[in-house]
Design a protein around this motif. Structure first.
Motif, PDB file in Angstrom:
ATOM      1  N   GLU A 113       1.852   0.555  -1.189  1.00 21.94           N
ATOM      2  CA  GLU A 113       0.836   0.358  -0.165  1.00 21.94           C
ATOM      3  C   GLU A 113      -0.191   1.483  -0.204  1.00 21.94           C
ATOM      4  OE1 GLU A 113       2.502  -1.141   3.800  1.00 21.94           O
ATOM      5  OE2 GLU A 113       4.165   0.022   2.969  1.00 21.94           O
TER       6      GLU A 113
ATOM      7  N   SER B  92       2.043   8.068   4.701  1.00 19.70           N
ATOM      8  CA  SER B  92       2.096   7.996   6.162  1.00 19.70           C
ATOM      9  C   SER B  92       3.110   6.974   6.656  1.00 19.70           C
ATOM     10  CB  SER B  92       0.714   7.643   6.729  1.00 19.70           C
ATOM     11  OG  SER B  92       0.320   6.344   6.312  1.00 19.70           O
ATOM     12  N   LYS B  93       3.712   6.246   5.722  1.00 20.85           N
ATOM     13  CA  LYS B  93       4.706   5.241   6.074  1.00 20.85           C
ATOM     14  C   LYS B  93       6.076   5.698   5.577  1.00 20.85           C
ATOM     15  CE  LYS B  93       1.130   1.707   5.472  1.00 20.85           C
ATOM     16  NZ  LYS B  93       0.071   2.601   5.004  1.00 20.85           N
ATOM     17  N   SER B  94       7.067   4.895   5.759  1.00 19.22           N
ATOM     18  CA  SER B  94       8.394   5.228   5.244  1.00 19.22           C
ATOM     19  C   SER B  94       8.381   5.135   3.728  1.00 19.22           C
ATOM     20  CB  SER B  94       9.446   4.262   5.804  1.00 19.22           C
ATOM     21  OG  SER B  94      10.695   4.497   5.191  1.00 19.22           O
ATOM     22  N   THR B  95       8.774   6.221   3.072  1.00 20.57           N
ATOM     23  CA  THR B  95       8.776   6.236   1.608  1.00 20.57           C
ATOM     24  C   THR B  95      10.151   5.941   1.029  1.00 20.57           C
ATOM     25  OG1 THR B  95       9.205   8.633   1.567  1.00 20.57           O
ATOM     26  CG2 THR B  95       6.904   7.927   1.577  1.00 20.57           C
TER      27      THR B  95
END
Length: 347
Positions: free
Chosen positions: A221, A226-229
């Protein structure tokens, strides 16, 4: 040569316009890469918001003249790649105007489509089947791509070109994305960066090809940091750490550990950080000083600050890096494709 603290846009426009009008003698030995050199000049002018300096219709017509065609659709299964030639010297036609020597190359095809997109040519006018169907012949069992059907090295550079071609044509039938993804994953090194082939040293250009290809193929993405990796297909934290470690004390970026800063890696690695959502960690002021110190008095940007003469490759990627820094006078760049942002690009 440092020309002061400012970006000398007009001097750079003059340099690129000169390159677009006719390549100097020093470039004549690179005639086989004619489309690639044109990509740097035309895309550079677009970045500098100076595309009015070229005849866009004439450019599109010239680029289209490099396209290879099969005699008929049955030839799409003959093992050849029907894309774009790198130059006129790799293109010969018979009496029926059919290419009898096919020197099509993935990098040349990527550059051709990028130029056409840049000058506003409608890519839907190009039949994607011819390119995509024959491009499948270039993908290897391990997911990698050769650049041409006559055989050559296979690595992440050409996998990226294939992904960018599919994206621009809006046709993914030319590659097995799952196999391509698996090959990319094998290229991530223990330190977080990517090598050109599995097991090789992490390299800034290879890392860009890996990350940009995964983004174009839809496997990561935007702003993934900034999101769950945890569910990401690659190790994002390690990759970000490796990338940030490439910025040197002089503000520039190196392509590999223990190498000097080089203007092109400000784009290659800067783009990786931009895609991942980690560009805000870059020391932007120091990077800008480094890039501006590489401006040439003749226009263009040099590889190193101490160099005198600029060349197209480092000039284009120097401008691209300054675009990432939002330098006034430069247009925004779609870093995944390497073209100026337009309304029809949706990632």
């Amino acid at each position: 040569m440092d020309l002061g603290s400012g970006f000398d846009r007009e001097r750079h426009v003059f340099f690129l316009q000169m390159m677009a009008d006719g390549l100097p003698a020093e470039y004549q030995t690179q005639e086989a890469n004619h489309l690639t050199l044109a990509y740097f000049a035309v895309s550079g002018l677009a970045l500098l918001d100076a595309l009015d300096r070229v005849d866009k219709e004439q450019v599109a017509s010239w680029v289209l003249s490099f396209q290879a065609y099969p005699r008929d659709k049955t030839d799409l299964d003959d093992g050849q790649f029907y894309g774009f030639h790198g130059s006129k010297t790799s293109q010969f036609t018979d009496d029926s105007n059919v290419s009898s020597h096919n020197g099509s190359h993935l990098a040349s095809t990527y550059c051709a489509l990028a130029i056409l997109k840049t000058v506003g040519y409608d890519l839907s006018s190009i039949d994607p089947e011819m390119i995509s169907a024959s491009m499948r012949n270039l993908q290897q069992c391990d997911g990698s791509f050769m650049p041409t059907h006559i055989g050559a090295e296979k690595d992440l550079r050409f996998l990226y070109c294939a992904a960018a071609i599919c994206f621009m044509l809006n046709d993914w039938s030319g590659m097995d994305r799952e196999k391509a993804k698996e090959y990319i994953l094998q290229c991530q090194s223990y330190d977080g960066g990517f090598g050109l082939v599995p097991g090789s040293e992490s390299h800034g250009g290879a890392t860009y090809c890996a990350v940009a290809a995964l983004r174009l193929m839809g496997f990561i993405e935007a702003d993934v940091l900034s999101k769950s990796t945890e569910s990401c297909v690659i190790d994002i934290p390690l990759l970000v750490e490796w990338s940030l470690q490439r910025q040197g004390l002089d503000g520039g970026f190196q392509g590999r550990a223990n190498k000097p800063s080089d203007t092109c890696y400000a784009f290659w690695i800067g783009s990786v950080l931009k895609i991942l959502g980690a560009y805000h960690f870059v020391d932007r002021c120091a990077l800008r000083r480094f890039l501006l110190s590489c401006q040439s008095q003749y226009g263009g940007i040099t590889k190193f600050a101490e160099d005198m003469l600029p060349e197209l490759y480092h000039s284009y990627f120097g401008f691209s890096a300054l675009s990432l820094l939002e330098e006034p006078g430069l247009k925004p760049l779609c870093v995944e494709l390497g073209v100026v942002v337009s309304n029809d690009i949706a990632l």
